[in-house]
Design an enzyme around this catalytic site. Sequence first.
Site, PDB file in Angstrom:
ATOM      1  N   ASN A  42      42.704 -83.937 110.405  1.00 50.04           N
ATOM      2  CA  ASN A  42      41.612 -83.045 110.759  1.00 50.04           C
ATOM      3  C   ASN A  42      41.686 -82.744 112.252  1.00 50.04           C
ATOM      4  O   ASN A  42      41.806 -83.654 113.069  1.00 50.04           O
ATOM      5  CB  ASN A  42      40.278 -83.705 110.400  1.00 50.04           C
ATOM      6  CG  ASN A  42      39.107 -82.769 110.545  1.00 50.04           C
ATOM      7  OD1 ASN A  42      38.815 -82.299 111.643  1.00 50.04           O
ATOM      8  ND2 ASN A  42      38.414 -82.504 109.454  1.00 50.04           N
ATOM      9  N   HIS A  53      40.889 -78.722 108.511  1.00 52.53           N
ATOM     10  CA  HIS A  53      40.692 -80.016 107.849  1.00 52.53           C
ATOM     11  C   HIS A  53      42.040 -80.702 107.672  1.00 52.53           C
ATOM     12  O   HIS A  53      43.094 -80.065 107.785  1.00 52.53           O
ATOM     13  CB  HIS A  53      40.037 -79.805 106.488  1.00 52.53           C
ATOM     14  CG  HIS A  53      38.585 -79.457 106.579  1.00 52.53           C
ATOM     15  ND1 HIS A  53      37.728 -79.627 105.522  1.00 52.53           N
ATOM     16  CD2 HIS A  53      37.835 -78.956 107.586  1.00 52.53           C
ATOM     17  CE1 HIS A  53      36.508 -79.244 105.865  1.00 52.53           C
ATOM     18  NE2 HIS A  53      36.550 -78.824 107.122  1.00 52.53           N
ATOM     19  N   GLU A  55      43.659 -81.867 105.055  1.00 58.01           N
ATOM     20  CA  GLU A  55      44.507 -81.344 103.989  1.00 58.01           C
ATOM     21  C   GLU A  55      45.100 -79.990 104.376  1.00 58.01           C
ATOM     22  O   GLU A  55      46.277 -79.724 104.106  1.00 58.01           O
ATOM     23  CB  GLU A  55      43.700 -81.197 102.687  1.00 58.01           C
ATOM     24  CG  GLU A  55      43.102 -82.488 102.172  1.00 58.01           C
ATOM     25  CD  GLU A  55      41.690 -82.769 102.681  1.00 58.01           C
ATOM     26  OE1 GLU A  55      40.978 -83.546 102.013  1.00 58.01           O
ATOM     27  OE2 GLU A  55      41.290 -82.228 103.736  1.00 58.01           O
ATOM     28  N   SER A  78      37.874 -87.607  99.742  1.00 52.59           N
ATOM     29  CA  SER A  78      37.802 -86.629  98.661  1.00 52.59           C
ATOM     30  C   SER A  78      37.694 -85.219  99.241  1.00 52.59           C
ATOM     31  O   SER A  78      36.890 -84.969 100.135  1.00 52.59           O
ATOM     32  CB  SER A  78      36.588 -86.930  97.778  1.00 52.59           C
ATOM     33  OG  SER A  78      36.538 -86.051  96.683  1.00 52.59           O
ATOM     34  N   CYS A  80      36.934 -81.429 100.276  1.00 52.05           N
ATOM     35  CA  CYS A  80      35.823 -80.483 100.235  1.00 52.05           C
ATOM     36  C   CYS A  80      36.232 -79.304  99.338  1.00 52.05           C
ATOM     37  O   CYS A  80      37.384 -79.214  98.899  1.00 52.05           O
ATOM     38  CB  CYS A  80      35.483 -79.992 101.642  1.00 52.05           C
ATOM     39  SG  CYS A  80      36.730 -78.871 102.332  1.00 52.05           S
ATOM     40  N   CYS A  83      39.275 -77.254 100.736  1.00 54.26           N
ATOM     41  CA  CYS A  83      40.570 -77.909 100.559  1.00 54.26           C
ATOM     42  C   CYS A  83      40.941 -78.009  99.082  1.00 54.26           C
ATOM     43  O   CYS A  83      42.101 -77.814  98.719  1.00 54.26           O
ATOM     44  CB  CYS A  83      40.556 -79.273 101.231  1.00 54.26           C
ATOM     45  SG  CYS A  83      40.386 -79.154 103.029  1.00 54.26           S
ATOM     46  N   ASP A 143      30.800 -81.288 110.164  1.00 56.39           N
ATOM     47  CA  ASP A 143      32.033 -81.166 109.399  1.00 56.39           C
ATOM     48  C   ASP A 143      31.756 -80.890 107.921  1.00 56.39           C
ATOM     49  O   ASP A 143      32.420 -80.067 107.318  1.00 56.39           O
ATOM     50  CB  ASP A 143      32.878 -82.444 109.527  1.00 56.39           C
ATOM     51  CG  ASP A 143      34.265 -82.246 108.940  1.00 56.39           C
ATOM     52  OD1 ASP A 143      35.019 -81.445 109.502  1.00 56.39           O
ATOM     53  OD2 ASP A 143      34.575 -82.892 107.931  1.00 56.39           O
TER      54      ASP A 143
END
Length: 148
Positions: A42, A53, A55, A78, A80, A83, A143
């Site tokens: 991130n 982010h 990912e 996990s 969002c 992503c 975030d």
Amino acid sequence: MNRDQEFMALALEQARKSYEEGGVPVGAVMVEAGKVIAAGHNQRVQSGDPIAHGEMDCIRQAGRRARYGEVTLYTTLSPCMMCAGAIVQFGIGRVVVGEDRNFKGNIDFLHEHGVEVTLLDDAGCRALMDRFIAERPDLWDEDIAGNG
């Protein structure tokens, strides 16, 4: 240590890098045929980019590919919806999630779109995110945009 734990440890290293830079501690690695092909973390704070982010950074680092179906994306938290949408959009076949206690994310969405998801409930991932949330609740709220 099994392979999923081994690769998650690398994603956690990326998350720690972001934390040490003053950012949100989410890290990711992309693996194909047992080899890491990309890593990211991130960088919303560091770059001033609201969509940077972990990912997304990892996918950017992987670069253009004809297909993503044979890769596994390891992420410490996990995903969002943004992503998760990118994972589905690019056809990433498998995602391994470090933890979902601090943020439920969109594991169900991934399942519904044919992505194989493994949840590790990793103590190291949880501990780093717990520490960050306690230290920077304002940044955490920013975030996740109040979607926690």
